[in-house]
Design a protein around this motif. Structure first.
Motif, PDB file in Angstrom:
ATOM      1  N   PHE A 113       0.855  -1.193   0.000  1.00 13.48           N
ATOM      2  CA  PHE A 113       0.000   0.000   0.000  1.00 13.48           C
ATOM      3  C   PHE A 113       0.888   1.239   0.000  1.00 13.48           C
ATOM      4  O   PHE A 113       1.798   1.350   0.827  1.00 13.48           O
ATOM      5  CB  PHE A 113      -0.896   0.016   1.245  1.00 13.48           C
ATOM      6  N   LEU A 172       0.703   5.177   0.617  1.00 16.02           N
ATOM      7  CA  LEU A 172      -0.233   6.103   1.255  1.00 16.02           C
ATOM      8  C   LEU A 172      -0.194   7.498   0.628  1.00 16.02           C
ATOM      9  O   LEU A 172       0.857   7.983   0.209  1.00 16.02           O
ATOM     10  CB  LEU A 172       0.080   6.207   2.745  1.00 16.02           C
ATOM     11  N   THR A 207      -5.139   5.471   0.997  1.00 15.96           N
ATOM     12  CA  THR A 207      -4.241   4.792   0.062  1.00 15.96           C
ATOM     13  C   THR A 207      -4.294   5.413  -1.323  1.00 15.96           C
ATOM     14  O   THR A 207      -5.358   5.564  -1.909  1.00 15.96           O
ATOM     15  CB  THR A 207      -4.603   3.299  -0.029  1.00 15.96           C
ATOM     16  N   VAL A 217      -2.291   0.516  -4.612  1.00 14.67           N
ATOM     17  CA  VAL A 217      -1.631  -0.704  -4.157  1.00 14.67           C
ATOM     18  C   VAL A 217      -0.826  -1.251  -5.327  1.00 14.67           C
ATOM     19  O   VAL A 217      -1.194  -1.055  -6.493  1.00 14.67           O
ATOM     20  CB  VAL A 217      -2.630  -1.763  -3.646  1.00 14.67           C
ATOM     21  N   ALA A 251      -6.107  -4.698   3.668  1.00 17.62           N
ATOM     22  CA  ALA A 251      -6.207  -3.377   4.304  1.00 17.62           C
ATOM     23  C   ALA A 251      -6.389  -3.503   5.812  1.00 17.62           C
ATOM     24  O   ALA A 251      -6.032  -2.586   6.565  1.00 17.62           O
ATOM     25  CB  ALA A 251      -7.350  -2.573   3.692  1.00 17.62           C
ATOM     26  N   SER A 255       1.669  -5.417   3.288  1.00 14.54           N
ATOM     27  CA  SER A 255       0.526  -5.866   4.083  1.00 14.54           C
ATOM     28  C   SER A 255       0.615  -7.309   4.555  1.00 14.54           C
ATOM     29  O   SER A 255      -0.185  -7.732   5.388  1.00 14.54           O
ATOM     30  CB  SER A 255      -0.768  -5.675   3.282  1.00 14.54           C
TER      31      SER A 255
END
Length: 259
Positions: free
Chosen positions: A110, A112, A130, A133, A204, A229
């Motif tokens: 991810f 940001l 986000t 991805v 997430a 993640s």
């Protein structure tokens, strides 16, 4: 562990990382080590890398599957730091001797666009924060000798060692992240397959867990940070001569070779 012991542990891990030679287990040298101690050691190593000129560019989450948590005898994930020195270009061939005992995992990273500050971050908050991805391969390593305990892995930056980004970056609203799949191939042979749903039921959710965990030590995740993640397959060993590819289907591929 006292301050002197924490410092000794951090120095031993930093030396092992620099020399690519595993050090003795933290849990063996200091049997009284706690999970809090382990995170403190990891933070000290990170601080030393930062002082040496490396840039903190994000974090990684590990042990996101129930099976891996059970094997490690814990009931939550763990986390580590991502530095700019860990980034490897997609398709690059790197020296195997740069690592101790490298393994590879497919993950969604991810990126940001807004900060995330716990303690009450939700999955929806993560999606809103986000930018996109991106498919990725994480290289994990063990800078401590086997058999490791969870304290050793946490102190050792959650085993984080390298990050390769590739494929097609995607807005989180454009894809069903839980159903993203990946096949992990070694030398064109499929070794592992999995769905991102294996990461705490939704990747997430892993990032939300991290935001709330970091808030306990007064830290947050910032715009531009990369957040790994967690893997949705078992790790695959990499030896010299291997080419590793993570095929994310419509999201593209990521690869790295070991010389």
């Amino acid at each position: 562990m006292n301050e002197v012991e924490l410092e000794l542990a951090a120095e031993s891990l930093l030396t092992a990382d620099t020399r690519s030679v595993p050090t003795s287990r933290i849990s063996e040298r200091w049997p009284n080590v706690t999970l809090e101690n382990a995170y403190a050691i990891s933070a000290r190593v990170a601080e030393k890398k930062y002082a040496a000129g490396q840039k903190l560019i994000g974090h990684k989450v590990g042990l996101t599957s129930k099976a891996m948590q059970a094997a490690s005898k814990i009931d939550e994930p763990d986390y580590g730091h991502v530095f700019d020195s860990m980034l490897i270009p997609n398709g690059a061939k790197i020296d195997h001797s740069r690592f101790c005992v490298p393994r590879v995992e497919p993950e969604l990273t991810f990126v940001l666009k807004a900060s995330l500050q716990g303690p009450s971050i939700t999955l929806v908050d993560v999606l809103r924060a986000t930018e996109y991805v991106v498919p990725s391969i994480e290289i994990i390593d063990a800078r401590v000798e086997e058999p490791r305990k969870i304290f050793d892995t946490v102190a050792d930056n959650g085993a984080g060692a390298g990050l390769i980004l590739g494929g097609r970056p995607s807005k989180p609203e454009d894809i069903n992240l839980a159903y993203v799949g990946a096949a992990l191939l070694r030398n064109n042979e499929v070794e592992e397959t999995g769905l991102a749903m294996g990461v705490l039921t939704h990747p997430a959710a892993s990032v939300a867990w991290l935001a709330n965990k970091l808030s306990q030590i007064g830290r947050s995740m910032e715009p531009g940070h990369l957040i790994l993640s967690g893997s949705f397959t078992r790790p695959v060993w990499a030896v010299a001569g291997d080419t590793i590819t993570a095929d994310f289907g419509s999201l593209g591929t990521v690869s790295v070779g070991f010389a």
